[in-house]
Design a protein around this motif. Structure first.
Motif, PDB file in Angstrom:
ATOM      1  N   GLY A  57      18.105   2.858   6.457  1.00 44.73           N
ATOM      2  CA  GLY A  57      17.448   1.602   6.790  1.00 44.73           C
ATOM      3  C   GLY A  57      16.089   1.430   6.152  1.00 44.73           C
ATOM      4  N   LEU A  58      15.678   2.403   5.338  1.00 40.51           N
ATOM      5  CA  LEU A  58      14.371   2.318   4.701  1.00 40.51           C
ATOM      6  C   LEU A  58      14.399   1.539   3.394  1.00 40.51           C
ATOM      7  CD1 LEU A  58      13.157   5.991   5.260  1.00 40.51           C
ATOM      8  CD2 LEU A  58      12.276   3.958   6.406  1.00 40.51           C
ATOM      9  N   ASP A  59      15.539   1.573   2.719  1.00 43.52           N
ATOM     10  CA  ASP A  59      15.630   0.915   1.413  1.00 43.52           C
ATOM     11  C   ASP A  59      15.286  -0.568   1.495  1.00 43.52           C
ATOM     12  OD1 ASP A  59      16.401   3.311   0.440  1.00 43.52           O
ATOM     13  OD2 ASP A  59      18.532   2.826   0.250  1.00 43.52           O
ATOM     14  N   ALA A  60      15.613  -1.184   2.620  1.00 37.19           N
ATOM     15  CA  ALA A  60      15.399  -2.627   2.755  1.00 37.19           C
ATOM     16  C   ALA A  60      13.924  -3.003   2.733  1.00 37.19           C
ATOM     17  CB  ALA A  60      16.041  -3.125   4.055  1.00 37.19           C
ATOM     18  N   VAL A  61      13.055  -2.027   2.999  1.00 37.85           N
ATOM     19  CA  VAL A  61      11.621  -2.334   3.038  1.00 37.85           C
ATOM     20  C   VAL A  61      10.847  -1.573   1.965  1.00 37.85           C
ATOM     21  CG1 VAL A  61      11.636  -2.960   5.470  1.00 37.85           C
ATOM     22  CG2 VAL A  61      11.255  -0.575   4.824  1.00 37.85           C
ATOM     23  N   GLY A  62      11.569  -1.007   0.986  1.00 33.99           N
ATOM     24  CA  GLY A  62      10.898  -0.351  -0.127  1.00 33.99           C
ATOM     25  C   GLY A  62      10.512   1.091   0.107  1.00 33.99           C
ATOM     26  N   LYS A  77       0.842  -1.195   0.000  1.00 36.55           N
ATOM     27  CA  LYS A  77       0.000   0.000   0.000  1.00 36.55           C
ATOM     28  C   LYS A  77       0.876   1.243   0.000  1.00 36.55           C
ATOM     29  CE  LYS A  77      -3.820   2.155   2.527  1.00 36.55           C
ATOM     30  NZ  LYS A  77      -4.713   2.041   3.714  1.00 36.55           N
ATOM     31  N   ILE A  78       0.601   2.172  -0.913  1.00 36.06           N
ATOM     32  CA  ILE A  78       1.397   3.391  -1.015  1.00 36.06           C
ATOM     33  C   ILE A  78       1.428   4.111   0.329  1.00 36.06           C
ATOM     34  CG2 ILE A  78       1.578   5.640  -2.122  1.00 36.06           C
ATOM     35  CD1 ILE A  78       0.319   4.432  -4.602  1.00 36.06           C
ATOM     36  N   TYR A  79       2.632   4.505   0.742  1.00 33.01           N
ATOM     37  CA  TYR A  79       2.825   5.078   2.081  1.00 33.01           C
ATOM     38  C   TYR A  79       3.489   6.435   1.988  1.00 33.01           C
ATOM     39  CZ  TYR A  79       4.584   5.478   6.906  1.00 33.01           C
ATOM     40  OH  TYR A  79       4.868   5.901   8.172  1.00 33.01           O
ATOM     41  N   GLU A  80       3.059   7.330   2.862  1.00 26.62           N
ATOM     42  CA  GLU A  80       3.696   8.648   2.952  1.00 26.62           C
ATOM     43  C   GLU A  80       3.498   9.188   4.358  1.00 26.62           C
ATOM     44  OE1 GLU A  80       3.558  11.480  -0.388  1.00 26.62           O
ATOM     45  OE2 GLU A  80       2.731  12.919   1.045  1.00 26.62           O
ATOM     46  N   ALA A  81       4.581   9.600   5.000  1.00 24.56           N
ATOM     47  CA  ALA A  81       4.521  10.173   6.341  1.00 24.56           C
ATOM     48  C   ALA A  81       5.574  11.284   6.452  1.00 24.56           C
ATOM     49  CB  ALA A  81       4.766   9.106   7.404  1.00 24.56           C
ATOM     50  N   THR A  94      11.931  17.518   1.921  1.00 25.87           N
ATOM     51  CA  THR A  94      10.547  17.625   2.386  1.00 25.87           C
ATOM     52  C   THR A  94      10.304  16.928   3.721  1.00 25.87           C
ATOM     53  OG1 THR A  94       9.925  15.630   1.160  1.00 25.87           O
ATOM     54  CG2 THR A  94       9.707  17.745   0.004  1.00 25.87           C
ATOM     55  N   SER A  95      11.319  16.204   4.207  1.00 31.24           N
ATOM     56  CA  SER A  95      11.195  15.430   5.451  1.00 31.24           C
ATOM     57  C   SER A  95      10.088  14.392   5.371  1.00 31.24           C
ATOM     58  CB  SER A  95      10.946  16.362   6.653  1.00 31.24           C
ATOM     59  OG  SER A  95      11.986  17.286   6.789  1.00 31.24           O
ATOM     60  N   VAL A  96       9.916  13.806   4.185  1.00 28.75           N
ATOM     61  CA  VAL A  96       8.837  12.850   3.954  1.00 28.75           C
ATOM     62  C   VAL A  96       9.414  11.453   3.719  1.00 28.75           C
ATOM     63  CG1 VAL A  96       7.012  12.147   2.362  1.00 28.75           C
ATOM     64  CG2 VAL A  96       7.184  14.536   3.101  1.00 28.75           C
ATOM     65  N   ILE A  97       8.840  10.487   4.419  1.00 32.28           N
ATOM     66  CA  ILE A  97       9.125   9.077   4.167  1.00 32.28           C
ATOM     67  C   ILE A  97       8.033   8.569   3.233  1.00 32.28           C
ATOM     68  CG2 ILE A  97       9.326   6.781   5.192  1.00 32.28           C
ATOM     69  CD1 ILE A  97      10.143   8.132   7.802  1.00 32.28           C
ATOM     70  N   SER A  98       8.419   7.946   2.139  1.00 24.45           N
ATOM     71  CA  SER A  98       7.409   7.509   1.174  1.00 24.45           C
ATOM     72  C   SER A  98       7.847   6.239   0.467  1.00 24.45           C
ATOM     73  CB  SER A  98       7.147   8.614   0.140  1.00 24.45           C
ATOM     74  OG  SER A  98       8.320   8.882  -0.605  1.00 24.45           O
ATOM     75  N   GLY A  99       6.906   5.652  -0.251  1.00 18.15           N
ATOM     76  CA  GLY A  99       7.191   4.451  -1.018  1.00 18.15           C
ATOM     77  C   GLY A  99       6.085   3.426  -0.842  1.00 18.15           C
ATOM     78  N   THR A 100       6.332   2.231  -1.317  1.00 16.48           N
ATOM     79  CA  THR A 100       5.392   1.118  -1.171  1.00 16.48           C
ATOM     80  C   THR A 100       6.112  -0.016  -0.451  1.00 16.48           C
ATOM     81  OG1 THR A 100       4.283   1.725  -3.240  1.00 16.48           O
ATOM     82  CG2 THR A 100       3.876  -0.491  -2.380  1.00 16.48           C
TER      83      THR A 100
END
Length: 466
Positions: free
Chosen positions: A97-102, A74-78, A109-115
């Protein structure tokens, strides 16, 4: 500053200089003494700054940072709100450490995003440096929890039903056909609630086009989830309806109807309308009652209660005449039949749903009381239309998630939304090419029916004539 500091120091040490003011004035002017005072003050400031830094770092380490949960697929953005987190004193900030989970972090923008691609309780690393620290200072690190929930679909098992069991049928079926100048596509899928336990598909359908008369019969049934042999009840309901009209809807029986319809089309009157209604009531009523009796007789032969075969039933008959298309219908249960006019500006419900009136409970073709009810006549429908765009028969596995409430079945906007959904306006980007009917259209419909709808995991059957 130096003079007052030394005076306070002497007082703290109980050194009396009251009678030596002249000597004290000279003492505080000496360069060496001023230098020492400066060193002391600088050391004090260093200690305070050091303490404040250590205290701030401790606060950050102890600070609870809540990042919204994510879900696999599910598309995620925080967004990290630095003001709210009181991180305005950060001069450098990165997340790893985010790349490992997509996922990824955008520093601008200080935004964490992805699927997200993997579920679990993860720890992402925040690396930062505070104001007042030199660029050579190693980055501080803080681990922040991020919960990634599994895709809800992955929690459902898909256990094949027992093919050796009595009355077994395939878990998923789909087909398409040409019906005169109309086309049909239909699919029936076992619901996730049944697949999760290895249960059976309780929905069923049948259709037949009779070239000799030009009529087509269409039937859909939803076996009751509480009935252990509902799958056979649904199959028999559809099969017996088709068999009845194959045997009884002969040219001899239809000749009076054809004459009556031509008279009505040329000169509509209350008399011809009542006669047409009576024909529908007699012919479709006999078909429904015959089907009821056939199932009851079979249950008796098997020495099991007829309620074990409980199933809803909707069916329609369709034929093109010179004056237009005739559609007759009958329904018992909570499965709708919808007729959309040619320009999609109006919807006609061809049957009454058994909801609300019975406190949310449905009725079944296996119940003898439906044939004795004062409302039996309301179960029939008749329409003569120049043309139509779609005729749809569906079980509640489609109706519940796509229309939600019965009132929406009366809204043409809700049917247009369903058509848009079928055309690809959905999260899965599943498309059913109803305009061109490619050879794969049946599989397309079956794939589309695998949509995810929280709380809606019943069998799904949808029959579309266009």
């Amino acid at each position: 500053m130096g003079k007052s500091f030394i005076r306070e120091l002497f007082q703290a040490q109980q050194i009396d200089i009251s009678n030596r003011e002249q000597l004290f004035e000279a003492f505080v002017q000496e360069e060496e003494n001023l230098h020492r005072v400066k060193q002391i003050l600088e050391n004090q400031q260093f200690l305070m700054d050091r303490w404040q830094l250590k205290s701030r770092l401790a606060d950050i380490q102890q600070q609870t940072v809540v990042i919204p949960n994510a879900t696999v697929g599910k598309i995620y953005e925080a967004r990290l709100d630095f003001q709210q987190l009181n991180w305005t004193d950060f001069t450098t900030f990165t997340i790893t450490g985010l790349d490992a989970v997509g996922l990824q972090f955008d520093r601008a923008t200080s935004v964490i995003s992805g699927t997200p691609t993997q579920n679990g309780d993860w720890r992402i690393k925040l690396s930062y440096r505070l104001q007042g620290e030199s660029e050579e200072t190693p980055l501080h690190e803080k681990l922040v929890p991020l919960i990634i929930n599994p895709d809800p679909r992955s929690l459902w098992k898909n256990i094949s039903s027992d093919s050796t069991a009595p009355f077994w049928r395939e878990d998923n079926v789909a087909t398409s056909a040409v019906l005169g100048d109309k086309r049909l596509v239909v699919a029936s899928r076992r619901g996730r609630s049944h697949a999760n336990t290895g249960g059976f598909r309780d929905d069923d359908f049948a259709f037949r086009h009779f070239p000799d008369t030009g009529w087509t019969v269409l039937a859909v049934s939803d076996g009751a989830g509480s009935a252990p042999l509902a799958r056979e009840g649904a199959r028999m309901a559809c099969a017996h309806i088709v068999a009845y009209f194959e045997q009884h809807f002969t040219n001899a029986v239809l000749a009076p109807f054809d004459t009556l319809l031509a008279e009505h089309a040329a000169n509509p009157s209350e008399k011809t309308e009542k006669q047409l209604t009576r024909f529908v009531y007699d012919q479709l009523g006999k078909a429904a009652f015959t089907t009821h009796k056939k199932i009851a007789e079979f249950a008796h032969s098997q020495q099991v209660p007829v309620k074990d075969f409980h199933a809803t039933l909707i069916f329609a008959l369709l034929k093109k005449y010179p004056c237009g298309y005739v559609i007759m219908s009958f329904g018992v249960g909570d499965c709708p039949i919808g007729l959309l006019n040619k320009d999609l500006s109006a919807i006609t419900l061809m049957n009454r749903l058994d909801v609300g009136e019975f406190g949310g409970g449905t009725r079944f073709i296996t119940m003898p009381e439906i044939f004795k009810s004062d409302t039996f006549a309301t179960r029939f429908g008749f329409k003569l239309v120049p043309d139509f765009s779609y005729l749809m028969l569906m079980t509640d596995g489609i109706y519940d998630p796509k229309f939600e409430v019965e009132a929406n079945l009366e809204k043409v906007s809700a049917w247009k939304a369903l058509l848009a959904d079928l055309g690809g306006d959905n999260k899965e980007n599943a498309i059913v090419e109803l305009d061109t009917y490619p050879p794969a259209v049946a599989q397309q419909l079956s794939d589309w029916m695998d949509f995810w709808s929280p709380g809606n995991h019943d069998d799904r059957t949808l029959m579309i004539i266009s």
